[in-house]
Design an enzyme around this catalytic site. Structure first.
Site, short mmCIF file in Angstrom:
data_model
loop_
_atom_site.label_atom_id
_atom_site.label_comp_id
_atom_site.label_asym_id
_atom_site.label_seq_id
_atom_site.Cartn_x
_atom_site.Cartn_y
_atom_site.Cartn_z
N SER A 41 0.35 -1.15 0.34
CA SER A 41 -0.33 0.09 0.02
C SER A 41 0.92 1.58 0.10
O SER A 41 1.42 1.16 0.75
CB SER A 41 -0.70 0.17 1.12
OG SER A 41 -1.86 -0.66 1.02
N HIS A 72 -3.58 1.02 -4.36
CA HIS A 72 -2.72 0.10 -5.52
C HIS A 72 -3.54 0.34 -7.05
O HIS A 72 -4.55 -0.27 -6.78
CB HIS A 72 -3.36 -1.61 -4.99
CG HIS A 72 -2.84 -1.46 -3.68
ND1 HIS A 72 -1.54 -2.90 -3.38
CD2 HIS A 72 -2.91 -1.27 -2.07
CE1 HIS A 72 -2.27 -3.47 -2.24
NE2 HIS A 72 -2.29 -2.04 -0.96
N HIS A 94 -5.15 -8.92 -1.54
CA HIS A 94 -5.21 -9.43 0.29
C HIS A 94 -6.77 -10.10 -0.11
O HIS A 94 -7.45 -10.77 -1.08
CB HIS A 94 -5.87 -8.42 0.17
CG HIS A 94 -4.49 -7.25 0.36
ND1 HIS A 94 -4.57 -6.34 -1.06
CD2 HIS A 94 -4.04 -6.63 1.44
CE1 HIS A 94 -3.95 -5.05 -0.56
NE2 HIS A 94 -3.28 -5.31 0.47
N TYR A 96 -8.64 -9.87 2.03
CA TYR A 96 -9.90 -9.39 2.80
C TYR A 96 -10.97 -8.84 1.39
O TYR A 96 -11.88 -8.13 1.36
CB TYR A 96 -9.38 -8.19 3.73
CG TYR A 96 -9.06 -7.30 3.52
CD1 TYR A 96 -9.14 -6.59 2.21
CD2 TYR A 96 -7.49 -6.89 3.73
CE1 TYR A 96 -7.91 -5.23 1.56
CE2 TYR A 96 -6.73 -5.53 2.99
CZ TYR A 96 -7.33 -5.35 1.83
OH TYR A 96 -6.38 -4.30 1.59
N GLU A 97 -10.19 -8.87 -0.09
CA GLU A 97 -11.12 -8.24 -0.75
C GLU A 97 -11.87 -9.81 -1.02
O GLU A 97 -12.66 -9.34 -2.19
CB GLU A 97 -9.61 -8.05 -1.92
CG GLU A 97 -9.10 -6.73 -1.65
CD GLU A 97 -7.72 -6.09 -3.03
OE1 GLU A 97 -7.94 -5.67 -3.79
OE2 GLU A 97 -7.06 -6.74 -2.58
N ALA A 124 3.09 -2.23 3.89
CA ALA A 124 2.69 -1.22 5.11
C ALA A 124 2.34 -2.05 6.36
O ALA A 124 1.02 -2.79 6.01
CB ALA A 124 1.84 -0.49 4.61
N MET A 227 -2.08 -6.89 7.06
CA MET A 227 -3.24 -7.75 5.88
C MET A 227 -2.25 -8.34 5.11
O MET A 227 -3.10 -8.73 3.91
CB MET A 227 -4.31 -7.45 5.71
CG MET A 227 -4.87 -5.84 7.11
SD MET A 227 -6.08 -5.04 6.56
CE MET A 227 -6.15 -4.22 8.28
N SER A 228 -1.06 -8.60 4.88
CA SER A 228 -0.30 -9.57 3.30
C SER A 228 0.54 -10.64 4.25
O SER A 228 0.66 -10.77 4.54
CB SER A 228 -0.41 -8.26 2.35
OG SER A 228 0.50 -7.62 3.00
N ASN A 251 1.94 3.13 11.28
CA ASN A 251 1.70 4.03 12.18
C ASN A 251 1.58 2.86 13.48
O ASN A 251 2.61 1.79 13.99
CB ASN A 251 0.07 3.80 12.15
CG ASN A 251 -0.88 1.89 11.64
OD1 ASN A 251 -0.42 1.86 10.24
ND2 ASN A 251 -1.22 1.42 12.80
N HIS A 265 -6.44 4.18 7.02
CA HIS A 265 -5.98 4.39 5.53
C HIS A 265 -5.12 5.37 4.64
O HIS A 265 -4.02 5.70 4.07
CB HIS A 265 -6.25 3.35 4.12
CG HIS A 265 -6.10 2.52 3.06
ND1 HIS A 265 -5.61 2.40 3.78
CD2 HIS A 265 -6.45 2.79 1.95
CE1 HIS A 265 -4.94 1.94 1.77
NE2 HIS A 265 -5.87 1.82 1.88
N1 HPA Z 1 -2.92 -3.17 11.49
C1 HPA Z 1 -2.57 -3.73 10.42
N2 HPA Z 1 -2.46 -3.95 9.16
C2 HPA Z 1 -1.62 -2.87 8.73
C3 HPA Z 1 -1.69 -2.13 9.54
C4 HPA Z 1 -2.49 -1.99 11.23
O1 HPA Z 1 -2.26 -1.12 12.21
N3 HPA Z 1 -0.81 -0.49 9.34
C5 HPA Z 1 -1.24 -0.52 7.86
N4 HPA Z 1 -1.26 -1.96 7.87
#
Ligand code: HPA
Length: 304
Positions: A41, A72, A94, A96-97, A124, A227-228, A251, A265
């Site tokens: 991302s 993306h 992903h 989740y998609e 990310a 998440m990947s 983050n 996001h």
């Molecule tokens: N959690 C899960 N996936 C992420 C995060 C997070 O804090 N930041 C970027 N992708």
């Protein structure tokens, strides 16, 4: 029909589908990549450094799913980087998609069939470890594949022996030599203070973590969460690719009920933009200085 007849159920992706995709790409470009790069991302700019580009929207490539996430781009870019031929995924798939894990990891086996030897994965991620700050770059030394631990593994189903063994080892799946090369490069670039090494955990998403989940990950020894990545690395390791992974920390995960912060996001994409130049330089230098064709992974070398 006898009682022993079974209904043919299509489990996973058939070898021919990877083959068709690889053959189509070979017919469309003269590039024969040695290195594949998956851009996470906000990290799609890693492809911008490629020279003599040929690019293909995922929609045009047989067998490829579509990327649906903002940040993306959804295309495959071939080109030259410091004398090495690369293919770059601008946008990944992903779980989740709603993609099956077979589709999520589809490009990795296509890369293997194209002759790729080394896979670079970027993502990310949120920091779980206290010492990791947004903007830091974490070299992935290992992962916890949470979906995999409960049976959502891209290798579930019949094994395709042409790619690799039924029970592949995953210890050492992130190449040590490439990690130490990346650290050397970071020192030379004067960004060693941004670099960390740690364990990445994959969660299913698309929700960010609750405070209780974040605390659980922390207690388990996870350094960063996203998440990947884990499914792609499992498939790459299974078919003998050498893997290098890095997480851009975008983050902090919120671990305290007193902390008013929350993740979004847009913030994740913004940190990607701020670090784009450094990441591009780091990956470019890594590709420039990595050795190719040095019998990577020893026993993992299961040529198709
Ligand atoms: N959690 C899960 N996936 C992420 C995060 C997070 O804090 N930041 C970027 N992708």
């Amino acid at each position: 029909m006898g009682s022993r007849d079974v209904t043919p159920v299509k489990l996973g992706v058939l070898h021919d589908e990877y083959q068709q995709s690889a053959e189509w790409l070979k017919s469309q470009t003269k590039h024969r990549p040695q290195v594949a790069i998956i851009c996470g991302s906000g990290l799609g700019m890693l492809a911008d450094a490629l020279k003599c580009q040929d690019s293909f929207p995922y929609a045009d490539i047989p067998g490829f799913p579509q990327s649906t996430v903002q940040g993306h781009a959804g295309r495959l870019v071939f080109g030259e980087l410091k004398g090495k031929t690369c293919v770059c995924m601008q946008g990944r798939f992903h779980m989740y998609e709603g993609h099956s894990l077979g589709k999520t990891t589809f490009p990795v086996r296509v890369f293997k069939l194209l002759g790729v030897e080394t896979l670079i994965v970027t993502n990310a991620a949120g920091s779980v470890a206290d010492g990791l700050r947004p903007g830091d770059i974490m070299l992935i030394k290992d992962h916890v594949n949470f979906p995999g631990l409960v049976g959502l593994n891209p290798l579930s189903g019949p094994n395709d022996d042409k790619f690799g063994p039924r029970f592949p080892a995953m210890s050492g799946c992130y190449d040590k030599g490439l990690r130490s090369l990346a650290l050397d490069i970071a020192k030379q670039m004067g960004v060693a203070d941004l670099m960390r090494e740690g364990v990445y955990a994959m969660v299913g998403g698309p929700t960010f973590e609750t405070i209780a989940e974040a605390r659980l990950l922390h207690r388990l020894g996870v350094d960063a969460v996203g998440m990947s990545t884990a499914p792609e690395v499992v498939i790459a390791t299974h078919c003998g690719l050498r893997v290098f992974g890095l997480s851009l920390i975008t983050n902090k995960v919120v671990k305290s009920y007193e902390d008013p912060d929350s993740v979004d996001h847009q913030g994740v994409l913004e940190v990607g933009r701020q670090r784009s130049h450094t990441l591009q330089q780091l990956v470019t230098q890594l590709v420039a200085r990595m050795e190719i064709n040095n019998n990577i992974g020893g026993s993992r070398d299961n040529t198709l």
